[in-house]
Design an enzyme around this catalytic site. Structure first.
Site, PDB file in Angstrom:
ATOM      1  N   HIS A   9       4.976   2.766  -0.145  1.00 13.58           N
ATOM      2  CA  HIS A   9       3.969   3.027   0.873  1.00 13.58           C
ATOM      3  C   HIS A   9       3.885   4.536   1.071  1.00 13.58           C
ATOM      4  CE1 HIS A   9       3.954  -1.124   2.790  1.00 13.58           C
ATOM      5  NE2 HIS A   9       5.087  -1.191   2.095  1.00 13.58           N
ATOM      6  N   HIS A  48       6.462  -1.625  -4.689  1.00 14.53           N
ATOM      7  CA  HIS A  48       5.468  -0.600  -4.337  1.00 14.53           C
ATOM      8  C   HIS A  48       6.058   0.390  -3.351  1.00 14.53           C
ATOM      9  CE1 HIS A  48       5.217  -4.052  -1.631  1.00 14.53           C
ATOM     10  NE2 HIS A  48       4.945  -3.183  -0.670  1.00 14.53           N
TER      11      HIS A  48
HETATM   12  P1  5GP Z   1       5.759  -4.888   2.011  1.00 15.66           P
HETATM   13  O1  5GP Z   1       6.020  -5.515   3.356  1.00 15.66           O
HETATM   14  O2  5GP Z   1       5.955  -5.887   0.896  1.00 15.66           O
HETATM   15  O3  5GP Z   1       6.508  -3.604   1.803  1.00 15.66           O
HETATM   16  O4  5GP Z   1       4.245  -4.429   2.054  1.00 15.66           O
HETATM   17  C1  5GP Z   1       3.180  -5.209   1.635  1.00 15.66           C
HETATM   18  C2  5GP Z   1       1.927  -4.498   2.077  1.00 15.66           C
HETATM   19  O5  5GP Z   1       0.847  -5.006   1.329  1.00 15.66           O
HETATM   20  C3  5GP Z   1       1.586  -4.705   3.560  1.00 15.66           C
HETATM   21  O6  5GP Z   1       1.531  -3.446   4.220  1.00 15.66           O
HETATM   22  C4  5GP Z   1       0.250  -5.430   3.539  1.00 15.66           C
HETATM   23  O7  5GP Z   1      -0.630  -4.997   4.549  1.00 15.66           O
HETATM   24  C5  5GP Z   1      -0.287  -5.110   2.155  1.00 15.66           C
HETATM   25  N1  5GP Z   1      -1.113  -6.173   1.573  1.00 15.66           N
HETATM   26  C6  5GP Z   1      -0.834  -7.503   1.563  1.00 15.66           C
HETATM   27  N2  5GP Z   1      -1.797  -8.180   0.902  1.00 15.66           N
HETATM   28  C7  5GP Z   1      -2.700  -7.257   0.504  1.00 15.66           C
HETATM   29  C8  5GP Z   1      -3.927  -7.353  -0.227  1.00 15.66           C
HETATM   30  O8  5GP Z   1      -4.379  -8.416  -0.633  1.00 15.66           O
HETATM   31  N3  5GP Z   1      -4.605  -6.191  -0.463  1.00 15.66           N
HETATM   32  C9  5GP Z   1      -4.127  -4.979  -0.021  1.00 15.66           C
HETATM   33  N4  5GP Z   1      -4.872  -3.912  -0.305  1.00 15.66           N
HETATM   34  N5  5GP Z   1      -2.975  -4.848   0.653  1.00 15.66           N
HETATM   35  C10 5GP Z   1      -2.263  -5.977   0.918  1.00 15.66           C
END
Ligand code: 5GP
Ligand code: ZN
Length: 143
Positions: free
Chosen positions: A100, A98
């Protein structure tokens, strides 16, 4: 496979979806860095940036550009970050790739990344290594 983002896509887990089409979905991050922090992803599960097929990546980045404009307007942000974390060492926690989109405001916070510097030898060593890998892998480049 256990993936919370796949569950969200299947509407088996709750989320605040902002945009979706056949291939792409965007929903609000549950723990935003700033309000309006959006996650944009392919509906197909790919675990990181390197495994997303090129045509899908093109569509994804086009939607990221569109949605960054939406985030900026909707939050009246002064700027925004588009970023992706790839691998545990880079802070990735959800292994469904994903982007951000994080709205940013004057003086809201600073990323405390500490920059290094190169000496000439270090610069040339890493440069040579990268160019060597480009030679090996450039056959995989399209267009
Ligand atoms: P990463 O650290 O993998 O780049 O980002 C994962 C993101 O997903 C984090 O910013 C976290 O807050 C978000 N996230 C984790 N679980 C959920 C969820 O169940 N629903 C939503 N909407 N966001 C999530
Ligand atoms: Zn997934």
């Amino acid at each position: 496979m256990d993936c919370i983002f796949c569950d969200i896509i299947k509407k088996e887990a709750p989320s605040e979806i902002i945009y979706e089409d056949e291939d792409i979905i965007a929903f609000l991050d549950i723990n935003p860095i700033n309000y309006g922090h959006l996650l944009v992803l392919t509906k197909q599960h790919y675990d990181n940036f390197l495994t997303v097929p090129e045509d899908m990546l093109h569509k994804l980045i086009s939607r990221v550009q569109f949605l960054a404009g939406i985030v900026k307007r909707a939050t009246s942000a002064d700027g925004f970050n588009t970023m992706s974390n790839n691998g545990v060492a880079a802070g990735q926690r959800i292994f469904h790739f994903h982007f951000h989109i994080i709205p940013r405001f004057e003086n809201d916070f600073k990323f405390n990344l500490i920059s290094k510097s190169y000496n000439e030898n270090e610069l040339k060593t890493i440069s040579a290594k990268m160019k060597e890998f480009i030679e090996i892998y450039s056959g995989q480049l399209n267009g």
